[in-house]
Design a protein around this motif. Structure first.
Motif, PDB file in Angstrom:
ATOM      1  N   TYR A  79       0.815  -1.364   0.015  1.00  0.00           N
ATOM      2  CA  TYR A  79      -0.008   0.158  -0.233  1.00  0.00           C
ATOM      3  C   TYR A  79       1.155   1.761  -0.790  1.00  0.00           C
ATOM      4  N   MET A  80       2.008   1.540   1.188  1.00  0.00           N
ATOM      5  CA  MET A  80       2.945   2.041   0.789  1.00  0.00           C
ATOM      6  C   MET A  80       3.594   2.842  -0.576  1.00  0.00           C
ATOM      7  N   GLY A  84      -0.638   6.862  -3.083  1.00  0.00           N
ATOM      8  CA  GLY A  84      -0.539   8.649  -3.944  1.00  0.00           C
ATOM      9  C   GLY A  84       1.400   8.911  -2.989  1.00  0.00           C
ATOM     10  N   VAL A  85       2.020   8.168  -2.312  1.00  0.00           N
ATOM     11  CA  VAL A  85       2.844   8.797  -2.023  1.00  0.00           C
ATOM     12  C   VAL A  85       3.879   7.750  -2.092  1.00  0.00           C
ATOM     13  N   GLY A  86       3.581   6.917  -2.531  1.00  0.00           N
ATOM     14  CA  GLY A  86       4.513   5.440  -2.351  1.00  0.00           C
ATOM     15  C   GLY A  86       5.506   6.541  -3.714  1.00  0.00           C
ATOM     16  N   LYS A  92       0.004   2.891 -10.699  1.00  0.00           N
ATOM     17  CA  LYS A  92      -1.504   2.955 -11.183  1.00  0.00           C
ATOM     18  C   LYS A  92      -1.941   1.621 -10.688  1.00  0.00           C
ATOM     19  N   LEU A  93      -1.467   0.673  -9.871  1.00  0.00           N
ATOM     20  CA  LEU A  93      -2.111  -0.773 -10.239  1.00  0.00           C
ATOM     21  C   LEU A  93      -2.237  -1.203  -8.501  1.00  0.00           C
ATOM     22  N   LEU A  94      -2.508   0.287  -7.643  1.00  0.00           N
ATOM     23  CA  LEU A  94      -3.543   0.282  -6.842  1.00  0.00           C
ATOM     24  C   LEU A  94      -4.917  -0.549  -6.644  1.00  0.00           C
ATOM     25  N   VAL A 174      -4.546  -3.637  -0.214  1.00  0.00           N
ATOM     26  CA  VAL A 174      -4.061  -3.620  -1.784  1.00  0.00           C
ATOM     27  C   VAL A 174      -5.524  -3.900  -2.704  1.00  0.00           C
ATOM     28  N   GLY A 175      -5.983  -4.560  -2.541  1.00  0.00           N
ATOM     29  CA  GLY A 175      -7.790  -4.906  -3.534  1.00  0.00           C
ATOM     30  C   GLY A 175      -8.559  -4.010  -3.195  1.00  0.00           C
ATOM     31  N   GLY A 176      -8.570  -3.522  -1.824  1.00  0.00           N
ATOM     32  CA  GLY A 176      -9.457  -3.156  -1.518  1.00  0.00           C
ATOM     33  C   GLY A 176     -10.877  -3.702  -1.905  1.00  0.00           C
TER      34      GLY A 176
END
Lengths: 228, 217
Positions: A79-80, A84-86, A92-94, A174-176
């Motif tokens: 996730y990190m 958006g901050v990683g 754009k895989l998150l 990570v998949g939400g």
């Protein structure tokens, strides 16, 4: 309870669209992650099982540590890295199936390595000694070793698949658990139970248990064949 | 053929210190000695399975065959196991007949009993002719009948191939039955060697006499 179970069976038999989508995403994630984990873990496991070199024990300890990596910590890490901050945000895989597969690979590859290493280490010396005694070359010896490991490879794959299909912590992070996109069986069970929709949860639970049963029967049959 | 001198040390303890010797083709050399005397280490170093302290080839032979003490049966049929060491099916069948395992040819070799596995491993080694064949306790898992059968096959193989055979054995009776020469190892050293009549019946060294007396020969 009885009514929910009956309704769940009805849902399975009617091939409910949402249920089928969840099964499709689950199959995609579990199959791909377990195959990739096998492709990565297998040569490493064989290498660690056959070769003795300085630092081998350190690698084994590191692998054992990774085996105990909590899925939520793995999820947090990914996730990190991809949020958006990683550093990998541009990919754009998150919240995609791809990142779920990547997280699963990190979680199950150490299991593949560990299982292969311990098995190979137990048979490799005898295989090598016998092959050397016959004057066989390195390639033939390696082929014989792989042949000896065949059932173990299938068994390890099934183990990796079972672990992948039952995982919930990392994939939900990570998949939400997005419906029609990244929702897999485990995350969907959690989601529907929280919403009070037990029917779909039970249906998924039945399928998950059935798959788990089939995989475990497969593993135990292979282990019976493996026992000398 | 010559075996040059070598030594083997484990954890600062020298377990084998061999001073070298000459091997003659067509002869069976029985390696005898107490447990821990270095017999198997000697065989393993000659076969190249274990490295001596100083790297190198200690046996100046073109081809060396080795049958380990713990015979490994690959997960395939008995016949397929034997054919791993040569493609001559007729020879494989002849050897299986000679050692009475023909009825097991289709059976998975990793399901064979200890004695059957040993017979399969012996047939597998004999698929090829070597300059030197090394057998480490080849009949340890066999009963008397199959031991005698194997000994017959071993002597025939040596006669047919003209190889020098080094056979580690814990059985003095076996050494007496089939060996031409006997090598007696004591505490990691080749203490006495010579013809079997000389070593087994008229030993020079006190340790050899003591060993033979202890084992009732």
């Amino acid at each position: 309870m009885k009514a929910s179970v009956l309704k769940a069976i009805e849902l399975i038999l009617s091939r409910d669209a949402e249920l089928m989508d969840i099964l499709g995403v689950t199959a995609e994630m579990s199959l791909q992650s377990s195959i990739f984990a096998l492709l990565i873990g297998l040569p490493i496991g064989i290498w660690l099982g056959t070769c003795k070199f300085p630092g081998r024990n350190m690698l084994l300890v590191a692998n054992r540590t990774l085996q105990g990596l909590p899925p939520v910590v793995c999820g947090l890490l990914f996730y990190m890295l991809f949020s958006g901050v990683g550093p990998f945000r541009h990919l754009k895989l998150l919240f995609t199936v791809k990142i779920m597969i990547m997280a699963q690979i990190v979680l199950i590859t150490p299991i593949v390595i560990s299982n292969m290493e311990s098995y190979v280490a137990s048979v490799a010396p005898a295989v090598r000694e016998t092959a050397k005694g016959m004057g066989l070359g390195g390639f033939k010896t390696f082929w014989l070793l792989c042949n000896e490991c065949m059932y173990q490879i299938i068994s390890v794959y099934l183990l990796a698949f079972a672990r992948s299909i039952a995982e919930v912590g990392a994939v939900s992070m990570v998949g939400g658990a997005i419906a029609w996109k990244t929702n897999v069986m485990t995350t969907a069970i959690m989601q529907y139970t929280n919403r009070g929709n037990f029917t779909l949860g039970i249906a998924l639970g039945i399928i998950l248990l059935t798959i788990s049963l089939i995989v475990n029967v497969g593993i135990s049959l292979l282990q019976r064949r493996l026992s000398r | 053929m010559n075996i040059s001198s070598f030594s083997k040390t484990y954890d600062k303890t020298t377990v084998l210190n061999f001073s070298g010797m000459e091997l003659q083709s067509g002869k069976i050399y029985a390696v005898i000695g107490a447990i821990g005397s270095g017999k198997s280490t000697f065989a393993k170093i000659l076969a190249g399975v274990v490295k001596a302290d100083r790297k190198g080839n200690y046996l100046d032979a073109n081809s060396v065959g080795y049958m380990p003490q713990k015979n490994f049966a690959f997960r395939m049929s008995t016949k397929a196991n034997i054919l791993l060491n040569g493609r001559d099916e007729q020879r494989a069948e002849k050897l299986m007949d000679a050692i009475q395992i023909r009825h097991l040819e289709s059976k998975r070799a990793d399901r064979l009993s200890g004695g059957e596995t040993a017979r399969m491993a012996l047939a597998r080694l004999m698929m090829k002719h070597y300059d030197v064949a090394i057998l480490d306790e080849p009949t340890a898992a066999m009963d008397m009948e199959t031991t005698l059968l194997s000994e017959k096959l071993i002597t025939e193989y040596v006669r047919e191939s003209g190889c020098a055979m080094i056979m580690v054995t814990h059985s003095l009776q076996q050494a007496r039955r089939i060996a031409d020469e006997v090598l007696y190892f004591h505490k990691g050293k080749l203490l006495e060697s010579g013809s079997k009549e000389q070593v087994l019946f008229a030993p020079v060294m006190a340790e050899t006499k003591q060993f033979l007396e202890f084992y009732g020969l």
